[in-house]
Design a protein around this motif. Structure first.
Motif, mmCIF file in Angstrom:
data_model
loop_
_atom_site.group_PDB
_atom_site.id
_atom_site.type_symbol
_atom_site.label_atom_id
_atom_site.label_comp_id
_atom_site.label_asym_id
_atom_site.label_seq_id
_atom_site.Cartn_x
_atom_site.Cartn_y
_atom_site.Cartn_z
ATOM 1 N N GLU A 1 111.538 73.396 -33.688
ATOM 2 C CA GLU A 1 111.310 73.059 -32.369
ATOM 3 C C GLU A 1 112.472 73.452 -31.200
ATOM 4 O O GLU A 1 112.560 73.597 -30.168
ATOM 5 N N THR A 2 113.831 73.560 -32.061
ATOM 6 C CA THR A 2 115.093 74.138 -31.538
ATOM 7 C C THR A 2 114.676 75.667 -31.217
ATOM 8 O O THR A 2 115.508 76.028 -30.228
ATOM 9 N N TYR A 3 113.737 76.280 -31.458
ATOM 10 C CA TYR A 3 113.592 77.878 -31.261
ATOM 11 C C TYR A 3 112.409 78.209 -30.292
ATOM 12 O O TYR A 3 112.341 79.086 -29.924
ATOM 13 N N GLU A 4 111.747 77.329 -30.108
ATOM 14 C CA GLU A 4 110.523 77.233 -29.448
ATOM 15 C C GLU A 4 110.672 77.912 -28.001
ATOM 16 O O GLU A 4 109.823 78.768 -27.523
ATOM 17 N N LYS A 5 111.668 77.695 -27.293
ATOM 18 C CA LYS A 5 111.986 78.062 -25.885
ATOM 19 C C LYS A 5 112.203 79.501 -26.151
ATOM 20 O O LYS A 5 111.474 80.334 -25.130
ATOM 21 N N ASP A 6 112.798 80.086 -26.825
ATOM 22 C CA ASP A 6 113.064 81.479 -27.215
ATOM 23 C C ASP A 6 112.280 82.119 -28.092
ATOM 24 O O ASP A 6 112.076 83.552 -28.052
ATOM 25 N N ARG A 7 111.453 81.413 -28.815
ATOM 26 C CA ARG A 7 110.542 82.089 -29.948
ATOM 27 C C ARG A 7 109.058 81.245 -29.760
ATOM 28 O O ARG A 7 108.946 80.493 -30.765
ATOM 29 N N PRO A 8 108.331 81.729 -28.997
ATOM 30 C CA PRO A 8 106.947 80.863 -28.864
ATOM 31 C C PRO A 8 106.390 80.660 -30.229
ATOM 32 O O PRO A 8 105.546 79.888 -30.343
ATOM 33 N N ARG B 1 126.674 57.949 -33.933
ATOM 34 C CA ARG B 1 127.666 58.928 -34.075
ATOM 35 C C ARG B 1 126.918 60.381 -33.601
ATOM 36 O O ARG B 1 127.834 61.019 -32.930
ATOM 37 N N THR B 2 126.037 60.338 -33.560
ATOM 38 C CA THR B 2 125.298 61.527 -33.087
ATOM 39 C C THR B 2 125.515 61.623 -31.555
ATOM 40 O O THR B 2 125.821 62.670 -31.110
ATOM 41 N N THR B 3 125.124 60.606 -30.762
ATOM 42 C CA THR B 3 125.454 60.647 -29.387
ATOM 43 C C THR B 3 126.999 61.014 -29.219
ATOM 44 O O THR B 3 127.353 61.595 -28.089
ATOM 45 N N LYS B 4 127.697 60.447 -30.021
ATOM 46 C CA LYS B 4 129.444 60.627 -29.605
ATOM 47 C C LYS B 4 129.744 62.009 -29.966
ATOM 48 O O LYS B 4 130.518 62.387 -29.278
ATOM 49 N N GLU B 5 129.063 62.829 -30.988
ATOM 50 C CA GLU B 5 129.635 63.846 -31.424
ATOM 51 C C GLU B 5 128.922 64.895 -30.761
ATOM 52 O O GLU B 5 129.338 66.257 -30.612
ATOM 53 N N CYS B 6 127.721 64.935 -30.380
ATOM 54 C CA CYS B 6 126.988 66.073 -29.787
ATOM 55 C C CYS B 6 126.785 65.826 -28.426
ATOM 56 O O CYS B 6 126.697 64.922 -27.618
ATOM 57 N N PRO B 7 127.118 67.039 -27.675
ATOM 58 C CA PRO B 7 127.091 66.978 -26.006
ATOM 59 C C PRO B 7 125.604 66.659 -25.485
ATOM 60 O O PRO B 7 124.500 66.812 -26.446
ATOM 61 N N PRO B 8 125.663 66.237 -24.181
ATOM 62 C CA PRO B 8 124.403 65.579 -23.664
ATOM 63 C C PRO B 8 123.566 66.809 -23.623
ATOM 64 O O PRO B 8 123.508 67.693 -23.216
ATOM 65 N N GLY B 9 122.167 66.427 -23.786
ATOM 66 C CA GLY B 9 121.161 67.463 -24.134
ATOM 67 C C GLY B 9 120.956 68.458 -25.130
ATOM 68 O O GLY B 9 120.286 69.311 -25.395
ATOM 69 N N SER B 10 121.979 68.074 -26.213
ATOM 70 C CA SER B 10 121.878 68.814 -27.304
ATOM 71 C C SER B 10 120.517 68.618 -27.947
ATOM 72 O O SER B 10 119.704 67.771 -28.259
ATOM 73 N N SER B 11 120.140 69.954 -28.683
ATOM 74 C CA SER B 11 118.855 70.052 -29.207
ATOM 75 C C SER B 11 118.913 69.558 -30.898
ATOM 76 O O SER B 11 117.832 69.316 -31.136
ATOM 77 N N TRP B 12 120.090 69.149 -31.048
ATOM 78 C CA TRP B 12 120.300 68.536 -32.291
ATOM 79 C C TRP B 12 120.034 66.985 -32.404
ATOM 80 O O TRP B 12 119.358 66.442 -33.499
#
Length: 334
Positions: free
Chosen positions: A178-185, A323-334
């Motif tokens: 899912e994290t690659y779909e934008k650049d790799r259809p 923790r994910t909200t705290k560590e990952c930037p807003p809009g992160s695909s993680w």
């Protein structure tokens, strides 16, 4: 006096049909496993643990299916065939199924294949580190280099798991596509092909070997993908997407159930893990999971086998939404 036995043919045909119906979706090389009374689809309980692997404790853990790491000591010392055999025997000597965790979408720094120089000079298939899970790196899974490490090479991770005597694999990060779909259809189709190729490789090496991916239930709309797997693990089906212990949105639950029921319609099991921290909530969730025909377990986010109701700091516990909200930037695909 001879008796007319022409009635035997339709009766025998009907009997054979009835016996074959429950395993109608299994490839021919899986039928031997399906006849086992401890086969995957008959499981009523499961245990999910990747950290603090202790052979004695796992051998004493009552569960029909165990999903565990391939190695102990923080993933550095592989379990031996003797270790796996002990765990499979269970506390009462009754054989059960033991699946090895295998990430197909991330490379982990503590695994046998990792090379220190990759931190500064990564191979073409290696991507950035996961902000939510330190030491785990996104991979371009469709590239040959990663495939060789993961399942296709002569000394692959999959082959090591099979040689250790595991009954199957539990595939994590299938949803990385899912994290690659934008650049790799083609990323979605690439992942379906990847899992299918991995499955056929495993079945060639060990007929009857189980393939159970985790999450990515959107792929269940593809019949080719469903035929390549034997069940599915689903995290946080009812609780915990937004915050620990918080009920998921009704539309999210309904969508996941619709996908998961496609698999259940083919008599393949769904193993649900909820990361709840309250005993009452667990009892309620256990009943709800079972009402849908799924198999529940309740674990810590760390998957360390400890009591999930023990006090923890949600903002620092690896894997929690907090923790994910705290560590990952807003809009992160993680």
């Amino acid at each position: 006096m001879l008796t007319d036995k022409r009635w035997l043919l339709p009766v025998a045909t009907a009997l054979l049909f009835a016996l074959a119906w429950p395993v109608r979706h299994l490839p021919s090389n899986r039928l031997a496993a399906a006849k086992d009374e401890t086969a995957l689809f008959a499981a009523q309980s499961w245990h999910y643990q990747l950290d603090d692997i202790d052979v004695d404790r796992l051998a004493a853990t009552p569960a029909d299916v165990l999903v565990i790491d391939y190695a102990k000591k923080q993933g550095k010392i592989p379990l031996t065939r003797e270790d796996v055999a002990r765990i499979k025997a269970g506390p009462d000597g009754r054989k059960r199924i033991v699946l090895a965790y295998l990430s197909v979408g991330e490379a982990e720094e503590y695994r046998f294949y990792w090379r220190p120089e990759w931190k500064t000079s990564p191979p073409d298939w290696l991507g950035e580190e996961n902000c939510a899970w330190p030491q785990a790196h996104r991979v371009r899974f469709w590239l040959p280099g990663w495939k060789d490490i993961n399942f296709a090479g002569t000394n692959s991770y999959l082959k090591r798991i099979i040689d250790a005597g595991f009954d199957g694999v539990y595939l994590d990060r299938v949803d990385i596509y899912e994290t690659y779909e934008k650049d790799r259809p083609t990323a979605r189709d690439d992942m379906i092909a990847y899992v299918e190729e991995l499955s056929h490789t495993a079945w060639r090496l060990k007929p009857g070997f189980y393939i159970v991916p985790q999450n990515a239930e959107s792929l269940l709309s593809n019949a080719q993908y469903r035929s390549a797997i034997d069940g599915l693990g689903k995290e946080s089906l009812f609780y915990g997407i937004q915050a620990t212990g918080v009920r998921n949105k009704p539309e999210d639950i309904a969508w996941s159930l619709a996908m998961l029921n496609r698999l259940r319609a083919e008599d393949k099991p769904v193993f649900a893990v909820e990361y709840l921290i309250d005993r009452h909530a667990m009892r309620v969730a256990d009943n709800e999971v079972r009402q849908h025909g799924f198999v529940p377990t309740f674990q810590t986010r760390a998957l360390d086998g400890k009591d999930p109701t023990a006090p923890i700091e949600l903002s620092t516990e690896v894997g929690t939404p907090e923790r994910t909200t705290k560590e990952c930037p807003p809009g992160s695909s993680w």
